[in-house]
Write a protein that holds these residues in place. Sequence first.
Motif, short mmCIF file in Angstrom:
data_model
loop_
_atom_site.label_atom_id
_atom_site.label_comp_id
_atom_site.label_asym_id
_atom_site.label_seq_id
_atom_site.Cartn_x
_atom_site.Cartn_y
_atom_site.Cartn_z
N GLU A 1 18.46 86.09 61.60
CA GLU A 1 18.68 86.72 60.30
C GLU A 1 18.68 85.62 59.25
O GLU A 1 19.55 84.74 59.26
CB GLU A 1 20.00 87.47 60.29
CG GLU A 1 20.09 88.63 61.29
CD GLU A 1 19.14 89.77 60.95
OE1 GLU A 1 18.68 89.83 59.78
OE2 GLU A 1 18.84 90.58 61.85
N GLU A 2 17.68 85.66 58.36
CA GLU A 2 17.58 84.64 57.32
C GLU A 2 18.75 84.75 56.35
O GLU A 2 19.21 85.84 56.04
CB GLU A 2 16.26 84.79 56.56
CG GLU A 2 15.02 84.75 57.44
CD GLU A 2 14.74 83.36 57.98
OE1 GLU A 2 15.41 82.40 57.54
OE2 GLU A 2 13.84 83.22 58.83
N GLY A 3 19.25 83.61 55.90
CA GLY A 3 20.38 83.59 54.99
C GLY A 3 20.03 84.15 53.62
O GLY A 3 19.00 83.79 53.05
N GLN A 4 20.85 85.03 53.09
CA GLN A 4 20.66 85.61 51.77
C GLN A 4 22.00 85.70 51.06
O GLN A 4 23.05 85.85 51.69
CB GLN A 4 20.03 87.00 51.86
CG GLN A 4 18.62 87.00 52.45
CD GLN A 4 18.02 88.39 52.51
OE1 GLN A 4 18.69 89.38 52.28
NE2 GLN A 4 16.74 88.46 52.82
N GLY A 5 21.96 85.62 49.74
CA GLY A 5 23.18 85.75 48.96
C GLY A 5 24.21 84.68 49.28
O GLY A 5 25.42 84.97 49.30
N GLY A 6 23.75 83.46 49.55
CA GLY A 6 24.66 82.38 49.85
C GLY A 6 25.06 82.28 51.30
O GLY A 6 25.75 81.33 51.69
N LYS A 7 24.67 83.25 52.12
CA LYS A 7 25.00 83.22 53.54
C LYS A 7 23.99 82.35 54.31
O LYS A 7 22.81 82.34 53.98
CB LYS A 7 25.02 84.63 54.12
CG LYS A 7 26.12 85.52 53.57
CD LYS A 7 26.11 86.87 54.26
CE LYS A 7 27.25 87.75 53.76
NZ LYS A 7 27.25 89.08 54.43
N ALA A 8 24.49 81.67 55.31
CA ALA A 8 23.62 80.84 56.13
C ALA A 8 22.87 81.69 57.14
O ALA A 8 23.34 82.77 57.55
CB ALA A 8 24.46 79.78 56.85
N ALA A 9 21.71 81.22 57.57
CA ALA A 9 20.96 81.92 58.62
C ALA A 9 21.75 81.88 59.92
O ALA A 9 22.48 80.92 60.19
CB ALA A 9 19.60 81.26 58.80
N ALA A 10 21.61 82.93 60.73
CA ALA A 10 22.38 83.01 61.98
C ALA A 10 21.68 83.94 62.94
O ALA A 10 20.80 84.73 62.57
CB ALA A 10 23.80 83.50 61.70
N TRP A 11 22.07 83.85 64.22
CA TRP A 11 21.54 84.73 65.25
C TRP A 11 22.36 86.01 65.29
O TRP A 11 23.59 85.97 65.33
CB TRP A 11 21.59 84.07 66.62
CG TRP A 11 20.72 82.86 66.76
CD1 TRP A 11 21.10 81.56 66.82
CD2 TRP A 11 19.29 82.86 66.85
NE1 TRP A 11 20.01 80.74 66.94
CE2 TRP A 11 18.88 81.51 66.96
CE3 TRP A 11 18.31 83.85 66.84
CZ2 TRP A 11 17.55 81.14 67.06
CZ3 TRP A 11 16.98 83.49 66.95
CH2 TRP A 11 16.61 82.15 67.06
N ALA A 12 21.67 87.15 65.27
CA ALA A 12 22.34 88.45 65.34
C ALA A 12 21.87 89.18 66.60
O ALA A 12 20.66 89.28 66.85
CB ALA A 12 22.03 89.29 64.10
N LYS A 13 22.79 89.66 67.39
CA LYS A 13 22.45 90.34 68.63
C LYS A 13 21.79 91.68 68.33
O LYS A 13 22.21 92.41 67.44
CB LYS A 13 23.69 90.56 69.50
CG LYS A 13 23.38 91.01 70.93
CD LYS A 13 24.63 91.01 71.77
CE LYS A 13 24.29 91.33 73.23
NZ LYS A 13 23.65 92.64 73.40
N VAL A 14 20.72 91.99 69.08
CA VAL A 14 20.02 93.26 68.94
C VAL A 14 20.02 93.98 70.29
O VAL A 14 20.06 93.33 71.34
CB VAL A 14 18.58 93.06 68.44
CG1 VAL A 14 18.58 92.47 67.04
CG2 VAL A 14 17.78 92.17 69.38
#
Length: 374
Positions: free
Chosen positions: A278-291
């Motif tokens: 998940e690419e970082g948006q709104g100041g949030k860093a990119a991270a792995w999101a479980k699907v």
Amino acid sequence: MGEPPGRTERREAGGTAAAAEEYRWTQLPPELLPLVYKKLPDSADFVRFRTVCRAWRDAAPVSDPPPQLPWVVERRGSAFQARAHFRFYSPSSGRTYSVRGYGGRSWLVVGGACQEHLVTTVDLSTTALYNPLTGDRLALPPAPYPQWRHGVVHVVADAGRWLVVNTSTKTRHFGYCRPGDTKWSLVDGRHDMRHRAYHGGRFYVNTNAQETLVIDASTGAVDSVLPPPPRSAGGGGVSCSDYLVESRGKLIRAVLFPRDGVVAASAEDYYVNVYQLEEGQGGKAAAWAKVESVGDRVLFFDKHGHGFSLEPNDAAELRRDCVYFMHEKRTWLDAGEYRFLCRYSMEDGEVDRVVSLPDTFGDTWVVPGLCPSE
């Protein structure tokens, strides 16, 4: 001296019969031909199909082969072992094929625009990108470092073009090159780098600590470090394999775990956690999101952590929303090994053994292709 009576008549009759037989094949409705060749088990039968007559060849372009399982490549020998032929095993048809090689050694190249190619060497420095099914060959720059002969090489997509990546299995650093490059770009980085993928102009490299380095491909600098992905409830075991692959513009990470958290006695004892970057948006860093699903896609991985994303199809037993991996186990009783192509269903979490593989084949795969390189 004249021919005996009747010989001319018999020869003409035979020729007429053969011509009539060929004519009947060419008169099959064109709309039926794709229905026929799409049911063929692998590329070898597809090649034979195209040699029947001109009408069949025109109806079956090389860019549209029948769906099939990837072929497994014979495991390579020592670093200096000469190899005049490449051998492939087709799980779809159960056949083994031998194709004349180029150079003394080979590595499998998977993924992206050139997933049907191998990287071969004439000596320890002269290399080429080689399609063993067409004989098509593209020269590569000289080897970037002496550890080349210990490297693992693969190809990834780069805006519709190929990008070759070579990893040193000794120092863990890697080099890469694009079409037209006269030398390799080297990424020295840290010595705990493991599996990697290319996505959006950056290399994403997993480490021994399961972090992910984000490396700018133009500078070789580490832009950021992603934390390890979150684990599902009850999934506290040590991972067995950690894969990265790009699928339809998304970067996917699949981690293989033993169900009991310690060791897997059989292929059925594994489960897979799948994450999406998940690419970082709104100041949030990119991270792995479980699907919980990979949708209408099939993820396919080799023993080196490289993978590719395929479309599902019934003919090759490639089922949607599944992860395919290889499981092997050494049996000390007979000092042998067995290996299986296994399929993990994201829908129900079950593992099936799709096909048993020959003992001398394993660890890398190729998707057969007949189109020449551009």
